[in-house]
Design a protein around this motif. Structure first.
Motif, PDB file in Angstrom:
ATOM      1  N   LEU A 158      42.655  52.489  81.955  1.00  0.00           N
ATOM      2  CA  LEU A 158      43.531  51.101  82.997  1.00  0.00           C
ATOM      3  C   LEU A 158      43.217  51.478  84.554  1.00  0.00           C
ATOM      4  O   LEU A 158      42.460  51.417  85.719  1.00  0.00           O
ATOM      5  CB  LEU A 158      44.368  50.345  82.856  1.00  0.00           C
ATOM      6  CG  LEU A 158      44.654  49.557  81.525  1.00  0.00           C
ATOM      7  CD1 LEU A 158      45.684  48.874  81.379  1.00  0.00           C
ATOM      8  CD2 LEU A 158      43.670  48.506  81.684  1.00  0.00           C
ATOM      9  N   SER A 159      43.206  53.106  84.928  1.00  0.00           N
ATOM     10  CA  SER A 159      43.276  54.029  85.423  1.00  0.00           C
ATOM     11  C   SER A 159      42.362  54.228  86.606  1.00  0.00           C
ATOM     12  O   SER A 159      41.879  54.434  87.585  1.00  0.00           O
ATOM     13  CB  SER A 159      44.246  54.922  85.672  1.00  0.00           C
ATOM     14  OG  SER A 159      43.453  55.913  85.280  1.00  0.00           O
ATOM     15  N   LYS A 160      40.579  53.801  85.736  1.00  0.00           N
ATOM     16  CA  LYS A 160      40.090  53.978  85.941  1.00  0.00           C
ATOM     17  C   LYS A 160      38.652  53.003  86.463  1.00  0.00           C
ATOM     18  O   LYS A 160      37.580  53.513  86.417  1.00  0.00           O
ATOM     19  CB  LYS A 160      38.705  55.557  84.923  1.00  0.00           C
ATOM     20  CG  LYS A 160      39.992  56.003  84.209  1.00  0.00           C
ATOM     21  CD  LYS A 160      40.115  57.001  85.256  1.00  0.00           C
ATOM     22  CE  LYS A 160      41.428  58.054  85.170  1.00  0.00           C
ATOM     23  NZ  LYS A 160      41.040  59.149  86.229  1.00  0.00           N
ATOM     24  N   VAL A 161      39.154  51.880  86.144  1.00  0.00           N
ATOM     25  CA  VAL A 161      38.190  51.150  85.798  1.00  0.00           C
ATOM     26  C   VAL A 161      38.900  49.248  87.210  1.00  0.00           C
ATOM     27  O   VAL A 161      40.158  49.400  87.619  1.00  0.00           O
ATOM     28  CB  VAL A 161      37.841  49.989  84.794  1.00  0.00           C
ATOM     29  CG1 VAL A 161      37.691  50.859  84.145  1.00  0.00           C
ATOM     30  CG2 VAL A 161      39.333  49.412  84.373  1.00  0.00           C
ATOM     31  N   PRO A 162      38.223  48.964  88.141  1.00  0.00           N
ATOM     32  CA  PRO A 162      38.366  48.402  89.053  1.00  0.00           C
ATOM     33  C   PRO A 162      39.235  46.622  88.418  1.00  0.00           C
ATOM     34  O   PRO A 162      38.638  45.951  89.332  1.00  0.00           O
ATOM     35  CB  PRO A 162      37.374  48.029  89.835  1.00  0.00           C
ATOM     36  CG  PRO A 162      36.058  47.862  89.098  1.00  0.00           C
ATOM     37  CD  PRO A 162      36.476  48.857  87.526  1.00  0.00           C
TER      38      PRO A 162
END
Ligand SMILES: O=C1O[C@H](COP(=O)(O)O)[C@@H](O)[C@H](O)[C@H]1O
Length: 348
Positions: A158-162
């Motif tokens: 989740l922290s890697k995607v917009p």
């Protein structure tokens, strides 16, 4: 192929190299506003259980197996040579469903569990505006806690995607499991009220587009443990657990009516330690202690299971019994070679 909201371009990508360590505290986005409002009554239920020899099976084939509402629902078992192939195919499956639902109704409501499933979701590297994330179960701990299912997913993808922070519905940090469950059920009702989340016409329970679930070695799904009274819950959407046999003891969980009202459910199982539970789940009858999995069978889309590499022989069974010594000798070795193994029946 372009879509305004999707979980696309995720296939065959490599694992991001900048994954933070689990000890890094996340900056948790907490949900408030949603703008998607379209509805759809379309449902997918998959019939056909059988062998999947091509790990790149296209969604069109999957769709061709969809049955109309009311027809008998059967399960499909997919078996992968390696966990890597499983992860790629899981990402593709999720992306295809995301495209479908985003085109149909402007949103894709997806539910994830915690546990080892999250590692297998690592190929989800681009998530667009339409993805709405909820959790099928959560431990009643702060969001930055190592036991948090939210933190697990946040750190992993989740922290890697917009994804817009407002599309991520983590549980509210509450002093008690009961309060957290009530709060999360209220949250789901709000999503229904605002048109983001559908309700099943046949059951009256929320109907998520996709549930991505793991399964414990004891056969537990979400935080519904074998033999626990919550498995019989018929009214609540979200329930509290204060006596989880697996720590931490305080949790909240979706109930089976909610899980089984989903349009699609993928139960993702890896590891030799879960082979016995898989075998029981695939049997038509089985030990009562695995009743949890049988309850899920009612609307299960499919197992995503990895299997022996082709070069494996019976000796591989012994390897797998040693645990994770061989990363390619996952799961089902025992089932595969067991004279009683129903998996063999299912895939041959
Ligand atoms: O406690 C939990 O366990 C299950 C299974 O986890 P796994 O690590 O054995 O795959 C998980 O699905 C659930 O979300 C989690 O809370």
């Amino acid at each position: 192929m372009a879509s305004s909201c999707f979980l696309r371009q995720i296939l065959f990508s490599s694992l991001p190299t900048n994954l933070p360590s689990r000890s890094d505290p996340p900056s948790p986005p907490f949900p408030k506003n949603l703008s998607c409002s379209a509805h759809s009554t379309a449902s997918l239920s998959i019939s056909s259980i059988g062998r999947l020899t091509n790990s790149r099976r296209k969604l069109s084939e999957v769709r061709s197996m969809a049955t109309e509402k009311g027809k008998e629902e059967k399960k499909r078992v997919e078996i992968f040579d390696t966990e890597e192939n499983l992860a790629v195919e899981l990402a593709k499956y999720t992306a295809d469903l995301s495209d479908k639902y985003c085109k149909e109704k402007g949103a894709f409501t997806v539910v994830v569990s915690g546990g080892s499933l999250i590692k297998s979701l690592r190929k989800l590297v681009e998530i667009g505006q339409g993805g709405i994330f909820c959790w099928v179960d959560e431990r009643v701990v702060p969001k930055h806690h190592e036991d948090s299912n939210y933190k697990l997913a946040y750190d992993a993808f989740l922290s890697k995607v917009p994804i817009p922070p407002g599309n991520v519905y983590a549980i509210n940090e509450s002093p008690s499991a009961e309060a957290a469950a009530e709060d999360y059920e209220t949250c789901l009702k709000h999503l229904v009220k605002t048109g983001v989340l559908r309700v099943s016409e046949s059951t009256g329970f929320p109907k998520f587009d996709l549930m991505l679930l793991g399964m414990g070695p004891d056969g537990h799904v979400a935080s519904l443990f074998p033999g626990h009274g919550l498995c019989d819950e018929e009214k609540r959407w979200v329930a509290s657990v204060t006596d989880s046999p697996k720590p931490p003891s305080e949790r909240i969980t979706f109930t089976f009516p909610v899980i089984n009202s989903s349009a699609c459910v993928a139960l993702v199982v890896c590891g030799s330690g879960k082979a016995e539970a898989v075998e029981a789940a695939l049997k038509k009858t089985g030990d009562v202690y695995l009743r949890v999995v049988f309850l899920l069978r009612r609307s299960l889309f499919g197992f995503l299971i990895n299997r022996l590499v082709p070069s494996c022989n019976d000796r591989c069974f012994e390897t797998c019994q040693c645990g994770w010594a061989s990363p390619v000798c996952f799961l089902v070795c025992w089932v595969w070679f067991s004279p009683f193994g129903v998996l063999r029946e299912a895939v041959l």
